[in-house]
Design an enzyme around this catalytic site. Structure first.
Site, PDB file in Angstrom:
ATOM      1  N   GLU A   1      11.360   1.812 -13.826  1.00  0.00           N
ATOM      2  CA  GLU A   1      10.042   2.438 -13.668  1.00  0.00           C
ATOM      3  C   GLU A   1      10.128   3.727 -12.864  1.00  0.00           C
ATOM      4  O   GLU A   1      10.931   3.838 -11.946  1.00  0.00           O
ATOM      5  CB  GLU A   1       9.128   1.511 -12.867  1.00  0.00           C
ATOM      6  CG  GLU A   1       8.766   0.254 -13.569  1.00  0.00           C
ATOM      7  CD  GLU A   1       7.777  -0.573 -12.740  1.00  0.00           C
ATOM      8  OE1 GLU A   1       7.727  -1.773 -12.950  1.00  0.00           O
ATOM      9  OE2 GLU A   1       7.072   0.000 -11.885  1.00  0.00           O
TER      10      GLU A   1
ATOM     11  N   CYS B   1       8.240   9.423  -8.077  1.00  0.00           N
ATOM     12  CA  CYS B   1       8.911   8.334  -7.377  1.00  0.00           C
ATOM     13  C   CYS B   1       9.957   7.788  -8.340  1.00  0.00           C
ATOM     14  O   CYS B   1       9.612   7.291  -9.416  1.00  0.00           O
ATOM     15  CB  CYS B   1       7.866   7.276  -7.018  1.00  0.00           C
ATOM     16  SG  CYS B   1       8.550   5.772  -6.336  1.00  0.00           S
TER      17      CYS B   1
ATOM     18  N   CYS C   1      17.138  -5.112  -7.578  1.00  0.00           N
ATOM     19  CA  CYS C   1      17.501  -4.843  -6.186  1.00  0.00           C
ATOM     20  C   CYS C   1      18.017  -6.148  -5.600  1.00  0.00           C
ATOM     21  O   CYS C   1      17.588  -7.221  -5.996  1.00  0.00           O
ATOM     22  CB  CYS C   1      16.264  -4.373  -5.416  1.00  0.00           C
ATOM     23  SG  CYS C   1      16.580  -3.919  -3.698  1.00  0.00           S
TER      24      CYS C   1
ATOM     25  N   CYS D   1      13.399  -8.292  -0.179  1.00  0.00           N
ATOM     26  CA  CYS D   1      12.173  -8.198   0.630  1.00  0.00           C
ATOM     27  C   CYS D   1      11.087  -9.089   0.012  1.00  0.00           C
ATOM     28  O   CYS D   1      10.859  -9.058  -1.188  1.00  0.00           O
ATOM     29  CB  CYS D   1      11.676  -6.750   0.698  1.00  0.00           C
ATOM     30  SG  CYS D   1      12.861  -5.650   1.473  1.00  0.00           S
TER      31      CYS D   1
ATOM     32  N   CYS E   1       8.104  -7.711  -2.195  1.00  0.00           N
ATOM     33  CA  CYS E   1       8.421  -6.680  -3.193  1.00  0.00           C
ATOM     34  C   CYS E   1       8.733  -7.285  -4.558  1.00  0.00           C
ATOM     35  O   CYS E   1       9.491  -8.246  -4.672  1.00  0.00           O
ATOM     36  CB  CYS E   1       9.606  -5.856  -2.707  1.00  0.00           C
ATOM     37  SG  CYS E   1      10.108  -4.579  -3.868  1.00  0.00           S
TER      38      CYS E   1
ATOM     39  N   GLY F   1      14.926  -0.521  -6.414  1.00  0.00           N
ATOM     40  CA  GLY F   1      16.290  -0.433  -5.906  1.00  0.00           C
ATOM     41  C   GLY F   1      16.381   0.048  -4.473  1.00  0.00           C
ATOM     42  O   GLY F   1      15.434   0.575  -3.902  1.00  0.00           O
ATOM     43  N   GLU F   2      17.559  -0.169  -3.887  1.00  0.00           N
ATOM     44  CA  GLU F   2      17.847   0.304  -2.533  1.00  0.00           C
ATOM     45  C   GLU F   2      18.835   1.468  -2.679  1.00  0.00           C
ATOM     46  O   GLU F   2      20.002   1.265  -3.012  1.00  0.00           O
ATOM     47  CB  GLU F   2      18.450  -0.848  -1.713  1.00  0.00           C
ATOM     48  CG  GLU F   2      19.091  -0.456  -0.395  1.00  0.00           C
ATOM     49  CD  GLU F   2      18.235   0.458   0.493  1.00  0.00           C
ATOM     50  OE1 GLU F   2      17.052   0.166   0.734  1.00  0.00           O
ATOM     51  OE2 GLU F   2      18.769   1.503   0.935  1.00  0.00           O
TER      52      GLU F   2
ATOM     53  N   SER G   1      14.167   6.634   0.823  1.00  0.00           N
ATOM     54  CA  SER G   1      13.652   5.508   1.591  1.00  0.00           C
ATOM     55  C   SER G   1      14.635   4.347   1.560  1.00  0.00           C
ATOM     56  O   SER G   1      15.140   3.982   0.506  1.00  0.00           O
ATOM     57  CB  SER G   1      12.315   5.081   0.969  1.00  0.00           C
ATOM     58  OG  SER G   1      11.814   3.942   1.626  1.00  0.00           O
TER      59      SER G   1
ATOM     60  N   SER H   1      12.051   1.603   5.884  1.00  0.00           N
ATOM     61  CA  SER H   1      11.052   0.556   5.691  1.00  0.00           C
ATOM     62  C   SER H   1      11.211  -0.461   6.806  1.00  0.00           C
ATOM     63  O   SER H   1      12.139  -1.257   6.808  1.00  0.00           O
ATOM     64  CB  SER H   1      11.259  -0.114   4.331  1.00  0.00           C
ATOM     65  OG  SER H   1      11.144   0.859   3.322  1.00  0.00           O
ATOM     66  N   LEU H   2      10.297  -0.399   7.750  1.00  0.00           N
ATOM     67  CA  LEU H   2      10.420  -1.259   8.933  1.00  0.00           C
ATOM     68  C   LEU H   2       9.589  -2.523   8.745  1.00  0.00           C
ATOM     69  O   LEU H   2      10.091  -3.631   8.822  1.00  0.00           O
ATOM     70  CB  LEU H   2       9.973  -0.476  10.172  1.00  0.00           C
ATOM     71  CG  LEU H   2      10.467  -1.003  11.498  1.00  0.00           C
ATOM     72  CD1 LEU H   2      11.976  -0.905  11.601  1.00  0.00           C
ATOM     73  CD2 LEU H   2       9.817  -0.250  12.660  1.00  0.00           C
ATOM     74  N   HIS H   3       8.303  -2.351   8.548  1.00  0.00           N
ATOM     75  CA  HIS H   3       7.364  -3.427   8.219  1.00  0.00           C
ATOM     76  C   HIS H   3       7.166  -4.479   9.310  1.00  0.00           C
ATOM     77  O   HIS H   3       6.350  -5.389   9.153  1.00  0.00           O
ATOM     78  CB  HIS H   3       7.729  -4.125   6.909  1.00  0.00           C
ATOM     79  CG  HIS H   3       7.823  -3.195   5.737  1.00  0.00           C
ATOM     80  ND1 HIS H   3       6.876  -2.238   5.469  1.00  0.00           N
ATOM     81  CD2 HIS H   3       8.774  -3.060   4.764  1.00  0.00           C
ATOM     82  CE1 HIS H   3       7.223  -1.562   4.382  1.00  0.00           C
ATOM     83  NE2 HIS H   3       8.371  -2.019   3.943  1.00  0.00           N
TER      84      HIS H   3
ATOM     85  N   CYS I   1       5.617  -1.365  -6.798  1.00  0.00           N
ATOM     86  CA  CYS I   1       6.989  -1.315  -7.298  1.00  0.00           C
ATOM     87  C   CYS I   1       7.355  -2.506  -8.176  1.00  0.00           C
ATOM     88  O   CYS I   1       7.175  -3.644  -7.782  1.00  0.00           O
ATOM     89  CB  CYS I   1       7.951  -1.306  -6.118  1.00  0.00           C
ATOM     90  SG  CYS I   1       7.292  -0.528  -4.662  1.00  0.00           S
TER      91      CYS I   1
HETATM   92  N1  SAH Z   1      14.655  -0.046  -1.068  1.00  0.00           N
HETATM   93  C1  SAH Z   1      14.053   1.103  -0.466  1.00  0.00           C
HETATM   94  C2  SAH Z   1      13.207   1.938  -1.398  1.00  0.00           C
HETATM   95  C3  SAH Z   1      12.384   1.264  -2.439  1.00  0.00           C
HETATM   96  S1  SAH Z   1      10.920   0.460  -1.928  1.00  0.00           S
HETATM   97  C4  SAH Z   1      13.267   0.690   0.757  1.00  0.00           C
HETATM   98  O1  SAH Z   1      13.262  -0.488   1.079  1.00  0.00           O
HETATM   99  O2  SAH Z   1      12.720   1.539   1.433  1.00  0.00           O
HETATM  100  C5  SAH Z   1       9.828   1.756  -1.434  1.00  0.00           C
HETATM  101  C6  SAH Z   1       8.819   1.333  -0.388  1.00  0.00           C
HETATM  102  O3  SAH Z   1       7.820   0.456  -0.971  1.00  0.00           O
HETATM  103  C7  SAH Z   1       9.427   0.546   0.740  1.00  0.00           C
HETATM  104  O4  SAH Z   1       8.861   0.941   1.969  1.00  0.00           O
HETATM  105  C8  SAH Z   1       9.049  -0.861   0.399  1.00  0.00           C
HETATM  106  O5  SAH Z   1       9.134  -1.691   1.505  1.00  0.00           O
HETATM  107  C9  SAH Z   1       7.648  -0.669  -0.143  1.00  0.00           C
HETATM  108  N2  SAH Z   1       7.108  -1.781  -0.911  1.00  0.00           N
HETATM  109  C10 SAH Z   1       7.730  -2.618  -1.752  1.00  0.00           C
HETATM  110  N3  SAH Z   1       6.872  -3.530  -2.241  1.00  0.00           N
HETATM  111  C11 SAH Z   1       5.690  -3.247  -1.713  1.00  0.00           C
HETATM  112  C12 SAH Z   1       4.405  -3.844  -1.803  1.00  0.00           C
HETATM  113  N4  SAH Z   1       4.199  -4.919  -2.564  1.00  0.00           N
HETATM  114  N5  SAH Z   1       3.403  -3.296  -1.088  1.00  0.00           N
HETATM  115  C13 SAH Z   1       3.604  -2.220  -0.313  1.00  0.00           C
HETATM  116  N6  SAH Z   1       4.789  -1.608  -0.174  1.00  0.00           N
HETATM  117  C14 SAH Z   1       5.820  -2.134  -0.851  1.00  0.00           C
END
Ligand code: SAH
Length: 355
Positions: A105, A118, A125, A129, A132, A172-173, A204, A227-229, A346
């Site tokens: 995508e 994007c 991946c 997470c 995701c 993907g990462e 990212s 991506s800290l979260h 995503c």
């Molecule tokens: N793997 C990389 C880049 C891809 S994800 C990373 O982890 O940063 C891009 C961003 O979208 C990341 O910050 C990821 O945590 C976030 N993301 C993934 N799924 C999501 C969701 N359901 N809601 C909000 N953000 C999400």
């Protein structure tokens, strides 16, 4: 088959000479592929028929006579759009098929300042997470540099406008496909190619600390988002399995290294989930972390993914969280939730297709 679209201009020049052609043909080919976003030899008007025949790929759409096909058949990677969805807000979401049938995508977002794409960096991946959608089926394979590039080239042709900004935030990462992503970045910023401004590129990562340092050492002039979260390891481990491997302290150290080496402030991405990571205490803890690093925060209410069960924080909580950070002097943006009506989060579009 030789993947000439993933080659730098120097490599392409070497290749062209090994098949007995003059080096300037490499520059012409490179410009067709990367500046004009053309991926069929048929459309490359200043390339002689004899060279096309030599290069001829297995592309079925090819019409030139293939009288002199050698073992040097090349592949000019070309993604096929399977589905394009247009949102009311102008966002366009593309589902592309790769040569081996895998699907990825890409998303086009239109802002006042330009067109942002994007891009995906892998099929699937393996980071796992929990919120995701891209990671649900694990990692299938890495994308080649040309497969990452062609997402941008196809979209450029589709809308007949240039792309000004790129975020490597699709499936993907990117730092788990490090070499191909670095090659992609060098190709997209090359002056003879698409010539995208390095300042307008954001990569990212979920925080692979060794690779963050490597990326800093590349001196590419791009922005890094992490991506800290969650503001502490205990909570982060419940959301992101990668937190078992790298602590937030280690991430902060590598982020500081990135800033020191490149002079570019990093961004922390933080997806707010109701009752999980959106409390005032979380905001205070996050603020402390950011202050030391001079980091920005990019907030987004988590995008609900059917299989996942995380709920987005309400608008009030999002703005309370933002205010709390701002009171501590932290620079905060709220990511606009574009394309909500078209499986915006995503990996959702691909998952519906079951590939
Ligand atoms: N793997 C990389 C880049 C891809 S994800 C990373 O982890 O940063 C891009 C961003 O979208 C990341 O910050 C990821 O945590 C976030 N993301 C993934 N799924 C999501 C969701 N359901 N809601 C909000 N953000 C999400």
């Amino acid at each position: 088959m030789t993947d000439i679209k993933s080659m730098t201009i120097t490599e392409l020049s070497d290749y062209i000479q090994t098949i007995g052609e003059p080096a300037f043909r490499a520059k012409q080919l490179y410009q067709w592929m990367h500046a004009k976003c053309v991926s069929s030899l048929d459309d490359m008007t200043n390339i002689p028929k004899s060279l096309k025949a030599k290069l001829r790929s297995t592309d079925e759409t090819a019409t030139d006579e293939t009288t002199d096909v050698t073992a040097n058949t090349v592949d000019i990677t070309h993604l096929a759009p399977v589905e394009v969805k247009q949102s009311a807000d102008g966002t366009r979401k593309y589902l592309f098929e790769l040569a081996d049938g895998n699907l990825i995508e890409s998303v086009l977002m239109r802002y006042k300042y330009g067109n942002t794409v994007c891009v995906s960096s892998q099929v699937g991946c393996r980071m796992g997470c929990r919120f995701c959608a891209s990671t649900l089926g694990g990692l299938t394979r890495n994308l080649t540099p040309a497969e990452i590039l062609d997402q941008i080239y196809r979209i450029t042709n589709d809308i007949n406008e240039r792309i000004s900004h790129i975020v490597v935030m699709g499936m993907g990462e990117p730092l788990d496909n490090y070499d191909n992503v670095i090659r992609f970045l060098n190709l997209i910023i090359s002056e003879e190619g698409y010539n995208l401004s390095r300042r307008n590129i954001t990569v990212s990562t979920c925080g692979l600390t060794e690779r963050i340092r490597d990326l800093a050492d590349e001196q590419l002039g791009i922005t890094l988002a992490i991506s800290l979260h969650a503001p502490n390891d205990e909570l982060r481990r419940t959301i992101m399995p990668i937190a078992e491997k790298y602590s937030i302290a280690e991430i902060a150290e590598s982020a500081a290294y990135f800033f020191e080496k490149t002079g570019r402030r990093i961004t922390f991405e933080y997806a707010l989930s109701r009752g999980v990571n959106d409390t005032d205490e979380c905001a205070a803890e996050l603020a402390r972390l950011c202050r030391d690093l001079g980091a920005h925060v990019n907030l987004i209410p988590v995008n609900p993914v059917t299989e996942r069960g995380y709920e987005p924080s309400g608008a009030d909580r999002v703005s309370a969280f933002k205010n709390k950070l701002e009171k501590q002097g932290i620079n905060v943006t709220i990511r606009r939730e574009l394309g909500q009506d078209i499986d915006g989060a995503c990996g959702q579009l691909r998952n519906r297709h079951g590939r």
